[in-house]
Design an enzyme around this catalytic site. Structure first.
Site, PDB file in Angstrom:
ATOM      1  N   TYR A   1      38.421  26.747  55.140  1.00 54.99           N
ATOM      2  CA  TYR A   1      39.639  27.548  55.279  1.00 54.99           C
ATOM      3  C   TYR A   1      39.526  28.515  56.452  1.00 54.99           C
ATOM      4  O   TYR A   1      38.468  29.116  56.669  1.00 54.99           O
ATOM      5  CB  TYR A   1      39.858  28.400  54.020  1.00 54.99           C
ATOM      6  CG  TYR A   1      40.275  27.643  52.788  1.00 54.99           C
ATOM      7  CD1 TYR A   1      41.502  26.969  52.733  1.00 54.99           C
ATOM      8  CD2 TYR A   1      39.457  27.622  51.661  1.00 54.99           C
ATOM      9  CE1 TYR A   1      41.896  26.297  51.581  1.00 54.99           C
ATOM     10  CE2 TYR A   1      39.848  26.953  50.499  1.00 54.99           C
ATOM     11  CZ  TYR A   1      41.061  26.293  50.467  1.00 54.99           C
ATOM     12  OH  TYR A   1      41.448  25.636  49.334  1.00 54.99           O
TER      13      TYR A   1
ATOM     14  N   MET B   1      36.765  28.189  45.462  1.00 54.60           N
ATOM     15  CA  MET B   1      36.695  28.351  44.013  1.00 54.60           C
ATOM     16  C   MET B   1      35.660  27.415  43.403  1.00 54.60           C
ATOM     17  O   MET B   1      34.883  27.801  42.532  1.00 54.60           O
ATOM     18  CB  MET B   1      38.068  28.106  43.379  1.00 54.60           C
ATOM     19  CG  MET B   1      38.093  28.456  41.903  1.00 54.60           C
ATOM     20  SD  MET B   1      39.639  28.069  41.090  1.00 54.60           S
ATOM     21  CE  MET B   1      40.725  29.314  41.755  1.00 54.60           C
TER      22      MET B   1
ATOM     23  N   LYS C   1      22.251  41.323  25.853  1.00 57.68           N
ATOM     24  CA  LYS C   1      23.698  41.460  26.074  1.00 57.68           C
ATOM     25  C   LYS C   1      24.081  40.674  27.336  1.00 57.68           C
ATOM     26  O   LYS C   1      23.201  40.195  28.056  1.00 57.68           O
ATOM     27  CB  LYS C   1      24.059  42.938  26.213  1.00 57.68           C
ATOM     28  CG  LYS C   1      23.491  43.581  27.459  1.00 57.68           C
ATOM     29  CD  LYS C   1      23.785  45.073  27.519  1.00 57.68           C
ATOM     30  CE  LYS C   1      23.263  45.629  28.819  1.00 57.68           C
ATOM     31  NZ  LYS C   1      22.699  46.979  28.706  1.00 57.68           N
TER      32      LYS C   1
HETATM   33  C1  LIG Z   1      21.300  47.202  28.924  1.00 53.08           C
HETATM   34  C2  LIG Z   1      20.622  48.224  28.133  1.00 53.08           C
HETATM   35  C3  LIG Z   1      19.228  48.308  28.100  1.00 53.08           C
HETATM   36  C4  LIG Z   1      18.327  47.423  28.940  1.00 53.08           C
HETATM   37  O1  LIG Z   1      18.342  47.840  30.276  1.00 53.08           O
HETATM   38  P1  LIG Z   1      17.415  47.128  31.383  1.00 53.08           P
HETATM   39  O2  LIG Z   1      17.582  47.989  32.568  1.00 53.08           O
HETATM   40  O3  LIG Z   1      18.003  45.776  31.623  1.00 53.08           O
HETATM   41  O4  LIG Z   1      16.052  47.063  30.847  1.00 53.08           O
HETATM   42  C5  LIG Z   1      18.658  49.264  27.273  1.00 53.08           C
HETATM   43  N1  LIG Z   1      19.427  50.091  26.535  1.00 53.08           N
HETATM   44  C6  LIG Z   1      20.772  50.039  26.545  1.00 53.08           C
HETATM   45  C7  LIG Z   1      21.562  50.990  25.708  1.00 53.08           C
HETATM   46  C8  LIG Z   1      21.417  49.115  27.351  1.00 53.08           C
HETATM   47  O5  LIG Z   1      22.749  49.072  27.371  1.00 53.08           O
END
Ligand SMILES: *Cc1c(COP(=O)(O)O)cnc(C)c1O
Length: 389
Positions: free
Chosen positions: A281, A329, A37
């Site tokens: 800046y 930026m 993800k």
């Molecule tokens: C992100 C996630 C993981 C993985 O977590 P890590 O700490 O990166 O290993 C496992 N299960 C769910 C439901 C997640 O959302």
């Protein structure tokens, strides 16, 4: 041709080493599900998934349907894809047609899935997410009872690929009793499900921290994200592992995790600034001597946290160069006065190693007060990813 101002390299040997280590930790029988993800934690799904497949991974988990589509478009084998969070109904139909697995965390999801599956004429491949104390989403005991009855009476429309839960912070010992309660409740639910003569294909609960700290959570599959990319979920998890390894005090245990990602850019300009002048800046950085200031064409638009203003550092010619003034930026400035031979065009390491030194995501996140997960996922999808040895 390269149009981008920075590049990301993914190291195949680092990923192989991490997966070898994680395989040892989860044992020979548990499936390793690579969590990709957040655009593979910023590593880039398009480059990362085929690399991970070449290292033997066959199962990937994502948060939503758009990420699932990205995995489907980049996989080089029939790898399994599991969506752990929300799917719109249109996308749910696509998921069912394409054999994409997804979490069911309430009864209306289950009804919709069964209705769509019946219409499409394919089984919905579901994972029942159970409430064990995280209190985000998930079926409680009553919901589970109804879900199991519903699944049994629609056997052709649903395939129970898994039962799962997620822990409320396995990376911190402060949550220990909460996590242990969750483990207990999950096991109770599993026993009850088995008593209903329903056998889920896989029971899975562990993220990286849980797999490394609570081996009893590994069950049939571990969902591993951060550790696979070469980062410890927390200092506590790392200490827990190192202390468990320490059989003798004569040898310091080596860190088994290697960072997969390296993020680099180049120096675009160097200028001499007299002593006692402000740089960039505003007035947050005043030179204390004659300084050589290098400009780098990367800024907060590119994922370089603004919290690193006057704070972080980069590597040039194997030496540290401090970030001076505000991160803009699209540009950041660093002091290269002590990197005597620094020149326009030199490689600049923003995250990763150069020579003997490295900029860790942890230092990055400490300085900008964000988590390592956050620093990684903010790396824009547009930065080109290349695979290196
Ligand atoms: C992100 C996630 C993981 C993985 O977590 P890590 O700490 O990166 O290993 C496992 N299960 C769910 C439901 C997640 O959302």
């Amino acid at each position: 041709m390269c149009f981008e101002t920075s590049q990301i390299e993914l190291s195949g040997s680092a990923l192989r080493a991490n997966l070898r280590f994680l395989r040892k930790m989860v044992g020979p029988d548990a499936e390793i599900c690579g969590v990709v993800k957040g655009n593979a934690y910023g590593h880039g799904i398009g480059a990362f998934v085929p690399l991970a497949e070449s290292c033997g991974l066959k199962t990937f988990a994502v948060a939503n349907a758009s990420e699932a589509l990205a995995v489907v478009n980049s996989r080089t084998a029939e790898s399994e894809v599991i969506i752990m969070s929300w799917v719109e109904n249109d996308a749910l139909e696509w998921a069912i047609r394409n054999g994409i697995q997804f979490y069911v965390f309430n009864l209306s999801r289950l009804k919709t899935a069964i209705a769509l599956a019946t219409r499409v004429g394919a089984a919905a491949r579901i994972h029942l997410e159970l409430e064990t104390g995280f209190n985000r989403v998930g079926l409680d005991a009553d919901g589970l009872r109804v879900a199991v009855d519903t699944i049994k009476s629609h056997a052709g429309a649903v395939r129970l690929e898994g039962v799962c839960t997620h822990f409320a912070g396995a990376e911190s010992v402060a949550n220990d009793s909460r996590v242990r309660d969750q483990i207990g409740r999950f096991n109770e639910h599993c026993r009850w499900i088995e008593g209903q003569s329903l056998t889920p294909r896989r029971r899975h609960t562990a993220c990286s921290a849980a797999a490394l700290t609570y081996p009893e959570t590994i069950l049939d599959m571990a969902r591993l994200g951060i550790a696979m990319y070469g980062f410890w979920p927390s200092k506590e998890t790392q200490m827990h592992y190192l202390l468990a390894q320490e059989t003798s005090f004569t040898r310091r245990p080596r860190d088994p995790l290697r960072r997969v990602l390296r993020w680099t850019s180049r120096i675009m300009n160097i200028k001499r600034v007299s002593a006692g002048d402000f740089v960039g800046y505003g007035t947050i950085y005043l030179t204390t001597r004659v300084e050589r200031i290098a400009a780098i064409p990367v800024g907060y638009a590119d994922g370089f946290a603004r919290g690193m203003s006057n704070n972080g550092y980069v590597l040039i010619r194997g030496r540290r160069a401090a970030v001076v003034g505000y991160v803009n930026m699209s540009v950041l400035l660093v002091d290269v006065t002590d990197v005597a031979d620094a020149a326009v065009g030199d490689e600049v390491v923003l995250i990763g190693s150069q020579g003997k030194r490295s900029v860790t995501v942890a230092s990055f996140s400490d300085l900008s007060r964000s988590m390592n997960y956050e620093v990684l996922v903010r790396l824009p999808a547009g930065i080109p990813r290349t695979i290196v040895e």
